[in-house]
Design a protein around this motif. Structure first.
Motif, PDB file in Angstrom:
ATOM      1  N   THR A 163       1.416 -14.471   1.781  1.00 19.43           N
ATOM      2  CA  THR A 163       2.048 -15.585   2.476  1.00 19.43           C
ATOM      3  C   THR A 163       2.975 -15.066   3.559  1.00 19.43           C
ATOM      4  N   THR A 164       2.845 -15.640   4.775  1.00 18.59           N
ATOM      5  CA  THR A 164       3.709 -15.242   5.875  1.00 18.59           C
ATOM      6  C   THR A 164       5.170 -15.410   5.495  1.00 18.59           C
ATOM      7  N   SER A 165       5.990 -14.427   5.855  1.00 18.42           N
ATOM      8  CA  SER A 165       7.433 -14.416   5.609  1.00 18.42           C
ATOM      9  C   SER A 165       7.795 -14.266   4.137  1.00 18.42           C
ATOM     10  N   SER A 166       6.821 -13.950   3.268  1.00 22.47           N
ATOM     11  CA  SER A 166       7.166 -13.712   1.872  1.00 22.47           C
ATOM     12  C   SER A 166       7.778 -12.321   1.731  1.00 22.47           C
ATOM     13  N   LYS A 167       8.522 -12.130   0.661  1.00 21.72           N
ATOM     14  CA  LYS A 167       9.140 -10.840   0.382  1.00 21.72           C
ATOM     15  C   LYS A 167       8.235 -10.041  -0.551  1.00 21.72           C
ATOM     16  N   LYS A 168       8.096  -8.782  -0.262  1.00 20.29           N
ATOM     17  CA  LYS A 168       7.328  -7.892  -1.112  1.00 20.29           C
ATOM     18  C   LYS A 168       8.129  -6.623  -1.379  1.00 20.29           C
ATOM     19  N   THR A 169       7.768  -5.950  -2.477  1.00 22.40           N
ATOM     20  CA  THR A 169       8.463  -4.734  -2.886  1.00 22.40           C
ATOM     21  C   THR A 169       7.539  -3.539  -2.751  1.00 22.40           C
ATOM     22  N   VAL A 170       8.064  -2.441  -2.229  1.00 22.55           N
ATOM     23  CA  VAL A 170       7.298  -1.206  -2.096  1.00 22.55           C
ATOM     24  C   VAL A 170       7.151  -0.567  -3.477  1.00 22.55           C
ATOM     25  N   ILE A 171       5.914  -0.226  -3.858  1.00 20.55           N
ATOM     26  CA  ILE A 171       5.659   0.337  -5.192  1.00 20.55           C
ATOM     27  C   ILE A 171       5.262   1.809  -5.142  1.00 20.55           C
ATOM     28  N   THR A 172       5.212   2.385  -3.944  1.00 20.32           N
ATOM     29  CA  THR A 172       4.803   3.782  -3.805  1.00 20.32           C
ATOM     30  C   THR A 172       5.971   4.634  -3.315  1.00 20.32           C
ATOM     31  N   ASN A 173       5.762   5.951  -3.322  1.00 22.19           N
ATOM     32  CA  ASN A 173       6.820   6.883  -2.915  1.00 22.19           C
ATOM     33  C   ASN A 173       6.685   7.372  -1.480  1.00 22.19           C
ATOM     34  N   MET A 174       5.517   7.123  -0.863  1.00 20.57           N
ATOM     35  CA  MET A 174       5.235   7.737   0.444  1.00 20.57           C
ATOM     36  C   MET A 174       4.719   6.689   1.428  1.00 20.57           C
ATOM     37  N   ALA A 175       5.395   5.558   1.543  1.00 16.64           N
ATOM     38  CA  ALA A 175       4.910   4.465   2.383  1.00 16.64           C
ATOM     39  C   ALA A 175       5.309   4.691   3.840  1.00 16.64           C
ATOM     40  N   THR A 176       4.300   4.813   4.720  1.00 14.15           N
ATOM     41  CA  THR A 176       4.510   5.054   6.142  1.00 14.15           C
ATOM     42  C   THR A 176       4.225   3.793   6.940  1.00 14.15           C
ATOM     43  N   LEU A 177       5.099   3.490   7.906  1.00 18.82           N
ATOM     44  CA  LEU A 177       4.910   2.348   8.808  1.00 18.82           C
ATOM     45  C   LEU A 177       4.177   2.806  10.068  1.00 18.82           C
ATOM     46  N   TYR A 178       3.137   2.043  10.449  1.00 10.93           N
ATOM     47  CA  TYR A 178       2.350   2.361  11.644  1.00 10.93           C
ATOM     48  C   TYR A 178       2.542   1.277  12.704  1.00 10.93           C
ATOM     49  N   SER A 179       2.290   1.638  13.947  1.00  9.28           N
ATOM     50  CA  SER A 179       2.445   0.686  15.058  1.00  9.28           C
ATOM     51  C   SER A 179       1.312  -0.332  15.091  1.00  9.28           C
ATOM     52  N   ALA A 180       0.191  -0.004  14.463  1.00 11.38           N
ATOM     53  CA  ALA A 180      -0.976  -0.887  14.414  1.00 11.38           C
ATOM     54  C   ALA A 180      -1.656  -0.687  13.062  1.00 11.38           C
ATOM     55  N   PRO A 181      -2.554  -1.605  12.676  1.00 13.69           N
ATOM     56  CA  PRO A 181      -3.217  -1.480  11.375  1.00 13.69           C
ATOM     57  C   PRO A 181      -4.305  -0.404  11.378  1.00 13.69           C
ATOM     58  N   SER A 182      -3.877   0.845  11.496  1.00 16.52           N
ATOM     59  CA  SER A 182      -4.809   1.974  11.514  1.00 16.52           C
ATOM     60  C   SER A 182      -4.061   3.238  11.112  1.00 16.52           C
ATOM     61  N   LEU A 183      -4.701   4.088  10.322  1.00 19.72           N
ATOM     62  CA  LEU A 183      -4.082   5.346   9.916  1.00 19.72           C
ATOM     63  C   LEU A 183      -3.932   6.323  11.076  1.00 19.72           C
ATOM     64  N   SER A 184      -4.652   6.065  12.161  1.00 26.75           N
ATOM     65  CA  SER A 184      -4.530   6.932  13.336  1.00 26.75           C
ATOM     66  C   SER A 184      -3.505   6.407  14.343  1.00 26.75           C
ATOM     67  N   ALA A 185      -2.873   5.256  14.018  1.00 32.53           N
ATOM     68  CA  ALA A 185      -1.860   4.688  14.909  1.00 32.53           C
ATOM     69  C   ALA A 185      -0.569   5.505  14.833  1.00 32.53           C
ATOM     70  N   THR A 186       0.327   5.263  15.786  1.00 33.90           N
ATOM     71  CA  THR A 186       1.609   5.965  15.834  1.00 33.90           C
ATOM     72  C   THR A 186       2.478   5.576  14.642  1.00 33.90           C
ATOM     73  N   VAL A 187       3.125   6.566  14.043  1.00 37.89           N
ATOM     74  CA  VAL A 187       4.049   6.320  12.936  1.00 37.89           C
ATOM     75  C   VAL A 187       5.375   5.838  13.506  1.00 37.89           C
ATOM     76  N   VAL A 188       5.860   4.676  12.999  1.00 40.43           N
ATOM     77  CA  VAL A 188       7.114   4.118  13.524  1.00 40.43           C
ATOM     78  C   VAL A 188       8.253   4.178  12.504  1.00 40.43           C
TER      79      VAL A 188
END
Length: 605
Positions: free
Chosen positions: A194-219
Motif C-alpha cells: 500500500t502506498t505510504s504504508s510503513k515497512k520494517t527492514v528485516i535484513t542486515n545489508m539493505a542497499t538503496l538504489y536510484s532505480a529498480p535495478s541492481l545495476s543502478a547507482t547506490v544512493v
C-alpha cells in the motif's frame, strides 16, 4: 563464405556444440552479465589475471568464443575502454533484442516464462489482453482503466519488453504488455504493498538504489529494524522492487525481500562445508564455508541457486540442493495436547538431539540444546505470556501463578503447564531398599528398609491431605531393582520423585542430607531447586544438623528424567539418631518437612 562460416559458428556456440580450445571469430552479438559480480579475465582460463569486474545487468559485446581444457566456453568481450577480456559462460547470458542473435536464442528467450505473484491494474483507457506474449497474438478481451488483475507469470518478447500472464474473470489466462499496467496499490490487506504504508527492514545489508535495478547507482543504505515509508512499487522477473523514503528523507529503491512484506523464509545448511558463493556459479572461490544447521535468510532464487544472507549479514549464493527448509536438528509443529485436566505444549523433534534448559528470573524458561531452529506457536496458550526464539534458544515466559514440568523424549519436547501449588501435583515416593535388601542396620538392629517404608507411608498421607496425587514404588516389604524404580518415574507423567533413605557411617556421624544430580539428569536444574527447598524444611522439622544439599551420582537420580532427589533422614549408625528413627513422631516430622519442601517448590516458579 567467411561470413556464412562465422554465423554458423556463433549459432553452434549458442546451441552448445563443442569448440576446439582456440579462439574462433564470430559475428558480434550482445551479452549481459547475469550474476551479481562477474570477473573479466586476460585470457580464457580460470587462472588468468582479472582485468576488471562487471555488475549484474552490464551489457557487453562478444566478438569471439573459445573453449578451455574442461570444455567450458569463454567469450571475448569488448569493454568500455575498447579493450577486450574473457568471460566464462556461467556469468553471462545472451540478449535476444539484437537482430544478430541467432534464432535458437530468440526462441528460447521467447518461450521462457517465470512464475510470479503480483497485483496489477490497467493504467491506460483500454488495454488488450492477448493469447500469448506478443503484439501480433490474438486479442482475447479488452479491459478498462483501473481494472485490477492478478499476475501469475512474466515473460519477455523478441524486443526485450515484459509481458505479464494474468488471470481473467472467467479464470482463463491472457497476456498484457508492460506499458498498459502498473503495480496495483489497491489491495484488500493493509499489510500488502500500500502506498505510504510503513515497512520494517528485516535484513542486515539493505542497499538503496536510484532505480529498480541492481545495476543502478547506490544512493544509501538502511539498517535492520529501520522503518521506511513505501512510495511506489515495480515488478521484475526475479523479485519486486519498492520505492521508499527513509527516516532521514533519503528516497530510493529496495528489493521487496528487504522488508517485512511476508514472513521471512529461512533455510538451513544440510551438510558440513557447504560453499557460499559470490555468484550463482562455481567459477570463483567460496566466500565462506557453511556448517551443518547454519541458518540462512532466503532472499530470492535464480535457477537452482538461492541468494541468502547469514546471521552476520554476509550475502551469497548456495545451491538449493545443499539447504533445507528445516534444520537437521529443529523443534517443529508445536501443538497443545490435553490429557484429562492437564495441558501440554509439545514440539516434534526432527532427530533425537540433546536438549537442556535453565530457569531464569521473571517466570522464564530458557530451552537450549543441539537445535538451530524452533517453530514458535501462533496460537495463544493459557498460562504462557510469550514464546520467542533468541539465537539458538527458546524463551518461554509464564504468566504469574503458573509453573511447569518439562520432559525431553527422543521424538518430542513436552512442557506441562500447571498452576502453582501442591494441589493436583503428581509425586512418586520411593522407599529405599526392601525385601532381602535391608539397607543399613543400626546398633540395635533397626533396618533402613523399615525406616524408609514407614516414612513413605506417612509422606503419602501428608501429600494426599494437601491435594497431591501420590504413587509409591513399593508399599510393602518387597525388593525392587534400581532400574525398576526409575522406570516407574520415566514411564509416568509425574512432576517429582522423592527417594527416602537413612544414612550410615560411624557411631558419631550425625545430620540430614539431600542429594540431587545435574550432570546426567535432564531435569537437573529443577532437581537442585527441589533439593534446596526439601533440605531446608526437613532440617527445620527434625532439628538435626544440616549437612546441606549436594550433587551426587546416585542411580535413582542420575537415571531419572523427573525432577528427583534422595533424602538421608539421619544416621542409623548413630545410636542417638537410630533411637529417633524408631519413633513414629520423628518419621512424621520427616514427612511434614518433605511435604513443606514440596509446597515451597511448587509455589515458586
Amino acid at each position: 563464405m567467411k561470413k556464412w562460416i562465422a554465423s554458423t559458428m556463433i549459432t553452434a556456440s549458442l546451441l552448445g556444440s563443442t569448440f576446439a580450445s582456440v579462439e574462433a571469430a564470430t559475428a558480434t552479438y550482445p551479452l549481459s552479465v547475469k550474476v551479481s559480480v562477474a570477473n573479466v579475465r586476460q585470457n580464457p582460463t580460470m587462472t588468468a589475471k582479472v582485468v576488471t569486474k562487471l555488475k549484474k545487468g552490464t551489457a557487453v559485446k562478444a566478438i569471439a568464443v573459445s573453449t578451455d581444457a574442461k570444455g567450458a566456453k569463454w567469450y571475448k568481450v569488448v569493454l568500455a575502454n575498447n579493450k577486450t577480456g574473457w568471460m566464462h559462460e556461467t556469468v553471462v547470458k545472451t540478449v535476444a533484442s539484437n537482430p544478430k542473435t541467432t534464432t535458437a536464442v530468440k526462441n528460447s528467450q521467447l518461450n521462457s516464462e517465470k512464475s510470479i505473484a503480483a497485483q496489477l491494474s490497467i493504467n491506460v483507457s483500454v488495454a488488450n489482453v492477448r493469447q500469448s506474449p506478443s503484439t501480433s497474438a490474438k486479442v482475447l478481451t479488452q479491459l478498462k482503466k483501473g481494472t485490477v488483475l492478478k499476475a501469475i507469470a512474466i515473460s519477455a518478447d523478441a524486443k526485450g519488453a515484459k509481458w505479464y500472464k494474468v488471470v481473467l474473470a472467467n479464470n482463463k489466462t491472457g497476456w498484457v504488455h508492460e506499458t498498459v499496467v502498473k503495480a496495483s496499490t489497491n489491495t484488500s490487506s493493509s499489510s500488502d504493498s500500500t502506498t505510504s504504508s510503513k515497512k520494517t527492514v528485516i535484513t542486515n545489508m539493505a542497499t538503496l538504489y536510484s532505480a529498480p535495478s541492481l545495476s543502478a547507482t547506490v544512493v544509501g543504505s538502511v539498517q535492520r529494524n529501520d522503518q521506511v515509508t513505501v512510495l511506489d512499487t515495480a515488478i521484475d522477473s526475479l523479485f519486486n522492487w519498492v520505492k521508499v523514503s527513509t527516516s532521514s528523507g533519503t528516497v530510493g529503491w529496495l528489493p521487496q525481500f528487504e522488508l517485512n512484506y511476508t514472513v521471512p523464509k529461512y533455510v538451513y545448511a544440510k551438510n558440513t562445508a557447504v560453499p557460499l558463493q559470490s555468484n550463482p556459479t562455481w567459477v570463483d572461490e567460496p566466500i565462506q564455508m557453511l556448517n551443518i544447521n547454519d541458518r540462512l535468510l532466503s532472499l530470492y532464487s535464480e535457477d537452482e541457486w538461492l541468494y541468502v544472507e547469514t546471521p552476520a549479514g554476509v550475502r551469497g549464493w548456495v545451491l538449493e540442493e545443499n539447504v533445507s527448509p528445516l534444520a537437521v536438528n529443529s523443534l517443529t509443529a508445536p501443538t497443545m495436547e490435553n490429557s484429562g485436566e492437564e495441558r501440554y505444549l509439545e514440539w516434534k523433534k526432527t532427530n533425537n538431539f540433546n536438549v537442556s534448559y535453565t530457569v531464569l528470573s521473571g517466570n522464564r524458561l530458557k530451552i537450549t540444546g543441539a537445535f538451530s531452529y524452533a517453530d514458535i506457536p501462533t496460537f495463544s496458550i493459557d498460562g504462557i505470556q510469550s514464546i520467542e526464539q533468541t539465537d539458538a534458544s527458546v524463551i518461554v515466559t509464564f504468566s504469574p501463578g503458573y509453573t511447569f514440568t518439562i520432559r525431553n523424549y527422543s521424538d518430542r519436547l513436552s512442557i506441562k503447564i500447571v498452576e502453582t501449588g501442591l494441589k493436583g501435583k503428581k509425586i512418586i515416593v520411593d522407599a529405599g531398599h526392601g525385601g532381602h535388601d535391608t539397607g543399613a542396620i543400626g546398633p540395635t538392629g533397626l533396618k533402613e528398609k523399615e525406616i524408609t517404608l514407614n516414612t513413605a507411608l506417612l509422606l503419602k498421607e501428608e501429600l494426599e491431605k494437601a491435594g497431591a496425587i501420590v504413587t509409591l514404588t513399593r508399599s510393602t516389604d518387597v525388593f525392587l531393582e534400581l532400574f525398576e524404580r526409575t522406570a516407574i518415574a520415566n514411564n509416568s507423567d509425574y512432576d517429582a520423585f522423592i527417594s527416602i533413605h537413612a544414612d550410615s557411617y560411624s557411631k558419631t556421624s550425625t545430620g540430614t542430607t539431600t542429594y540431587y544430580n545435574v550432570t546426567t539428569n535432564f531435569n537437573g536444574p529443577k532437581s537442585k531447586t527441589l533439593a534446596q527447598y526439601v533440605q531446608q524444611s526437613l532440617v527445620a522439622q527434625l532439628k538435626t544438623p544440616n549437612r546441606g544439599y549436594k550433587e551426587q551420582a546416585f542411580y535413582v537420580n542420575r537415571k531419572n528424567e523427573l525432577p528427583s532427589i534422595l533424602v538421608e533422614l539421619a544416621y542409623v549408625s548413630n545410636p542417638n539418631e537410630e533411637a529417633l528413627l524408631k519413633t513414629k513422631a520423628f518419621l512424621q516430622k520427616a514427612a511434614v518437612g518433605i511435604r513443606q519442601g514440596l509446597e515451597q517448590y511448587f509455589n515458586n516458579f
